[in-house]
Design a protein around this motif. Structure first.
Motif, mmCIF file in Angstrom:
data_model
loop_
_atom_site.group_PDB
_atom_site.id
_atom_site.type_symbol
_atom_site.label_atom_id
_atom_site.label_comp_id
_atom_site.label_asym_id
_atom_site.label_seq_id
_atom_site.Cartn_x
_atom_site.Cartn_y
_atom_site.Cartn_z
ATOM 1 N N GLU A 99 27.213 17.953 72.946
ATOM 2 C CA GLU A 99 26.952 19.321 73.835
ATOM 3 C C GLU A 99 27.893 19.016 75.225
ATOM 4 O O GLU A 99 27.926 20.183 75.792
ATOM 5 N N ALA A 100 27.914 18.063 75.513
ATOM 6 C CA ALA A 100 27.968 17.389 77.243
ATOM 7 C C ALA A 100 29.573 18.039 77.057
ATOM 8 O O ALA A 100 30.586 17.838 76.408
ATOM 9 N N PRO A 101 29.759 18.699 78.558
ATOM 10 C CA PRO A 101 31.098 18.657 78.528
ATOM 11 C C PRO A 101 31.713 17.570 78.437
ATOM 12 O O PRO A 101 30.910 16.564 78.795
ATOM 13 N N TRP A 102 33.518 17.605 78.485
ATOM 14 C CA TRP A 102 33.945 16.422 78.626
ATOM 15 C C TRP A 102 34.117 16.199 80.540
ATOM 16 O O TRP A 102 34.426 16.533 81.061
ATOM 17 N N PRO A 103 34.115 14.719 80.414
ATOM 18 C CA PRO A 103 33.872 14.460 82.051
ATOM 19 C C PRO A 103 35.237 14.904 83.098
ATOM 20 O O PRO A 103 36.765 14.403 82.307
ATOM 21 N N GLU A 104 35.080 15.201 84.052
ATOM 22 C CA GLU A 104 36.620 15.734 84.599
ATOM 23 C C GLU A 104 36.916 14.263 85.460
ATOM 24 O O GLU A 104 35.937 13.585 86.507
ATOM 25 N N GLU A 105 37.870 14.155 85.726
ATOM 26 C CA GLU A 105 38.702 12.537 86.165
ATOM 27 C C GLU A 105 38.529 13.085 87.864
ATOM 28 O O GLU A 105 38.826 13.708 88.394
ATOM 29 N N GLY A 113 27.339 8.526 80.830
ATOM 30 C CA GLY A 113 26.754 9.360 80.546
ATOM 31 C C GLY A 113 25.915 9.704 79.359
ATOM 32 O O GLY A 113 26.728 8.742 78.872
ATOM 33 N N SER A 114 25.823 10.704 79.361
ATOM 34 C CA SER A 114 25.484 10.920 77.326
ATOM 35 C C SER A 114 26.061 11.091 76.667
ATOM 36 O O SER A 114 27.755 11.544 77.288
ATOM 37 N N THR A 115 26.464 10.794 75.197
ATOM 38 C CA THR A 115 27.060 10.798 74.303
ATOM 39 C C THR A 115 27.518 12.153 73.535
ATOM 40 O O THR A 115 27.652 12.027 72.418
ATOM 41 N N SER A 116 26.292 13.016 73.921
ATOM 42 C CA SER A 116 26.356 14.140 73.467
ATOM 43 C C SER A 116 27.273 15.027 73.522
ATOM 44 O O SER A 116 28.349 15.805 74.015
#
Length: 338
Positions: free
Chosen positions: A266-272, A261-264
């Motif tokens: 502002e993007a939320p931390w991915p959920e496992e 996904g995006s490395t921005s």
């Protein structure tokens, strides 16, 4: 005074003040010998009382020793050298205990030989005997003295022999054992202590660094550049990259968690993934371990079946041989009947 360096620095200041008060050249300023840089000043210094010159020389020697003790801080430049200095500091109490034990042995044997009826010139009285025993302990006693002692004073020679056994053999080997045990107990942690010592020195000297020099230092580090984990695998910024051989620290488990996904920022931390309690990597690891176990079972079964087939073949060959022998024997009996 929290650190030993601060105490030694204060002691050095006191010694330097004493040297200033005892300075022989200052006593020659008001003399009629001329300038302090003339030859007359040298003769004026030499004309000072011997007690004053001895006191000044002792103060100079103490100040020089304190200077070199304070230079031990330069060992922080090398982690290995700093670890060695810290190890010496940790085993120093063992050496102090050895000195105390030798001193007690010297005092005990000095009082003992003073009570003997002997006329050896090196053991007349407790002070003289103590000095002789100290020289014996550090192997500085005259070798000819042992020969004369053995011929003229056998009782004194016996006491000296016991002292050599106690101080030279027993306490000396005990010191070696103590130093070995103490060094082994602290050597594993000395590298960490050396790094902490260096960090403490750096933090202490940081306020004295100018802002311009600090900014220049940060610019040379290039902390804003992203670092590569591998070739083409760009990671995060804010670190220093160090290279090492691939075989230095081999690992079969990936320590970097990767998310698509995006490395921005502002993007939320991915959920496992919750799933059945295992992530995708855990499931692959479990599948790999299952396959390894299955392969081991298959190999063991193949080996067991190979051993079984070999036994069956040997059994069949033996059965064939037995049946042929039976036929031959039966044929022979039939011939005899005819």
């Amino acid at each position: 005074l929290e650190e030993w360096q601060e105490s030694f620095s204060l002691l050095l200041i006191v010694v330097l003040c004493c040297m200033l008060c005892l300075e022989p050249l200052l006593r020659c300023i008001s003399s009629d010998e001329g300038s302090i840089f003339d030859v007359g000043a040298v003769s004026c210094v030499r004309s000072q009382s011997r007690g004053l010159l001895v006191a000044y020389s002792v103060a100079s020697a103490v100040a020089m020793g304190l200077y070199f003790l304070l230079l031990l801080d330069l060992a922080a430049v090398s982690t290995r050298l700093s670890a060695f200095v810290l190890s010496c500091r940790h085993v120093a109490p063992e050496v102090l205990l050895f000195v105390v034990a030798v001193g007690f042995a010297v005092l005990a044997f000095s009082c003992t030989v003073s009570a003997l009826s002997q006329s050896h010139e090196d053991f007349q009285g407790i002070p003289s005997s103590a000095g002789s025993f100290v020289r014996i302990a550090f192997r500085m006693f005259n070798r000819d003295g042992y020969d004369s002692m053995q011929r003229r004073e056998p009782a004194l020679y016996t006491a000296v022999t016991f002292f050599v056994i106690v101080a030279g053999i027993f306490l000396g080997n005990l010191l070696v054992a103590q130093l070995n045990a103490a060094f082994r107990s602290v050597r594993e942690d000395m590298d960490g202590f050396a790094r902490l010592n260096r960090a403490e020195l750096i933090a202490a000297w940081m306020p004295s660094v100018s802002a311009r020099r600090w900014k220049s230092f940060l610019a040379k580090l290039r902390l804003e550049e992203r670092l590569e984990f591998n070739e083409g695998d760009v990671g995060m910024a804010g670190g220093l990259q160090m290279f090492e051989p691939a075989s230095a620290h081999p690992t079969t488990v990936e320590s970097i968690r990767r998310f698509g996904g995006s490395t921005s920022l502002e993007a939320p931390w991915p959920e496992e993934e919750a799933g059945a309690g295992f992530s995708e990597e855990d499931r692959f690891d479990k599948l790999e371990r299952t396959l390894e176990k299955a392969m081991k079972r298959m190999c063991s079964r193949a080996a067991a079946s190979g051993r079984g087939d070999g036994g069956a073949r040997r059994g069949r060959s033996l059965g064939t041989y037995g049946s042929s022998s039976g036929l031959e024997s039966s044929g022979g009996s039939m011939t005899s009947l005819r």
